[in-house]
Design an enzyme around this catalytic site. Structure first.
Site, short mmCIF file in Angstrom:
data_model
loop_
_atom_site.label_atom_id
_atom_site.label_comp_id
_atom_site.label_asym_id
_atom_site.label_seq_id
_atom_site.Cartn_x
_atom_site.Cartn_y
_atom_site.Cartn_z
CG ASP A 1 -1.21 1.91 3.03
OD1 ASP A 1 -0.99 1.57 4.19
OD2 ASP A 1 -1.76 1.16 2.20
N GLY B 1 0.77 -1.24 0.00
CA GLY B 1 0.00 0.00 0.00
C GLY B 1 0.80 1.29 0.00
NE ARG C 1 -1.98 -3.06 -4.16
CZ ARG C 1 -2.15 -3.17 -2.85
NH1 ARG C 1 -2.09 -2.10 -2.08
NH2 ARG C 1 -2.39 -4.34 -2.29
CE LYS D 1 -9.83 3.37 7.04
NZ LYS D 1 -10.27 2.03 6.62
CG ASP E 1 -8.81 -0.08 9.74
OD1 ASP E 1 -9.30 -0.28 10.85
OD2 ASP E 1 -9.49 -0.12 8.70
CG ASP F 1 -5.51 -3.48 -2.17
OD1 ASP F 1 -5.09 -3.05 -1.08
OD2 ASP F 1 -5.86 -4.65 -2.35
CG PHE G 1 -12.55 -0.09 2.03
CD1 PHE G 1 -11.58 -0.73 2.78
CD2 PHE G 1 -12.52 -0.23 0.65
CE1 PHE G 1 -10.59 -1.50 2.18
CE2 PHE G 1 -11.54 -0.99 0.04
CZ PHE G 1 -10.57 -1.62 0.80
CG LEU G 2 -10.47 5.88 2.51
CD1 LEU G 2 -9.41 6.71 3.23
CD2 LEU G 2 -11.54 6.79 1.92
P1 IMP Z 1 -4.55 -2.32 10.22
O1 IMP Z 1 -3.60 -3.44 10.50
O2 IMP Z 1 -5.98 -2.67 10.60
O3 IMP Z 1 -4.12 -0.99 10.85
O4 IMP Z 1 -4.61 -2.13 8.66
C1 IMP Z 1 -3.58 -1.55 8.00
C2 IMP Z 1 -3.42 -2.00 6.58
O5 IMP Z 1 -4.67 -2.42 6.02
C3 IMP Z 1 -2.93 -0.85 5.75
O6 IMP Z 1 -1.54 -0.90 5.63
C4 IMP Z 1 -3.65 -1.04 4.45
O7 IMP Z 1 -2.83 -1.81 3.59
C5 IMP Z 1 -4.89 -1.80 4.78
N1 IMP Z 1 -6.04 -0.87 4.89
C6 IMP Z 1 -6.57 -0.30 6.01
N2 IMP Z 1 -7.60 0.49 5.72
C7 IMP Z 1 -7.75 0.45 4.38
C8 IMP Z 1 -8.65 1.09 3.46
O8 IMP Z 1 -9.54 1.89 3.81
N3 IMP Z 1 -8.46 0.79 2.16
C9 IMP Z 1 -7.49 -0.06 1.71
N4 IMP Z 1 -6.63 -0.66 2.52
C10 IMP Z 1 -6.75 -0.42 3.85
MG MG Z 2 -0.53 -1.41 3.99
#
Ligand code: IMP
Ligand code: MG
Length: 186
Positions: A103, A48, A168, A134, A106, A162, A155-156
């Site tokens: 990137d 990402g 992407r 977020k 979340d 992606d 979701f983006l």
């Molecule tokens: P986390 O582990 O839940 O913090 O998620 C982080 C990873 O999930 C990021 O590095 C992104 O690759 C992917 N991700 C999180 N949110 C989004 C979104 O809204 N769109 C696309 N990919 C996301």
């Molecule tokens: Mg990522």
């Protein structure tokens, strides 16, 4: 206006390319000031962060290095909670100032897993830079040093982000509208 269909879901324009470039500009100004003389090692998280990392690196005017790791936790539009390291680091991190480039954050699980792994390699200091955060989803104690922009818990796609591998390449960032696109049979 600005609507887009990807893998049967509808997305609309959320953050235009000019706004993204301004966010990256502002972060680079801060980093060039903060990190000068420290020879930072940027560690970008694939897939990402590739566009963010590329645009940011073009703006870094100080002595620095970049390397990449590959992690994945997302399946479809939500985090699976199970973070996999798919490609490890190939540089020596010991005694370096390391700046993780993500990137989007979340739940923070991906970041937590990477911070845990990198910490074992004894960096002098570990910083975190993220294009998008977020805050409503993030439930982690890891401090984030550079946040490009806070976004809602939606979701983006685009600019490296992606949906099942698609989107992407977009230079703007789009948000899921939650309107399913009816499947038309021909
Ligand atoms: P986390 O582990 O839940 O913090 O998620 C982080 C990873 O999930 C990021 O590095 C992104 O690759 C992917 N991700 C999180 N949110 C989004 C979104 O809204 N769109 C696309 N990919 C996301
Ligand atoms: Mg990522």
């Amino acid at each position: 206006m600005g609507a887009l269909e990807v893998n049967g879901k509808e997305f609309k324009l959320s953050l235009p390319a000019e706004d993204i470039q301004q966010i990256v500009d502002d972060m680079a100004v801060r980093m060039n000031a903060d990190l000068a003389g420290h020879n930072p090692l940027f560690v970008a998280v694939l897939n990402g962060a590739f566009m963010f990392a590329g645009d940011l690196m073009k703006r870094m005017k100080i002595d620095c290095e970049i390397s990449f790791v590959k992690m994945a936790s997302y399946e479809g539009t939500s985090s699976s909670g199970d973070v996999k390291t798919l490609l490890g680091l190939d540089v020596d991190v010991e005694d370096r100032l390391v700046v993780i480039l993500e990137d989007i954050i979340d739940s923070g699980l991906t970041l937590e897993a990477l911070v845990n792994e990198l910490s074992k390699l004894k960096p002098k200091e570990l910083k975190v830079a993220v294009l998008l955060l977020k805050p409503d989803a993030y439930s982690n104690a890891v401090e984030i040093d550079y946040v490009g922009k806070e976004v809602s818990n939606e979701f983006l796609i685009g600019y490296g982000l992606d949906y099942n591998g698609r989107g992407r390449n977009l230079e703007d960032i789009y948000i899921l509208t939650n309107e399913e696109i009816p499947i038309t049979e021909f």
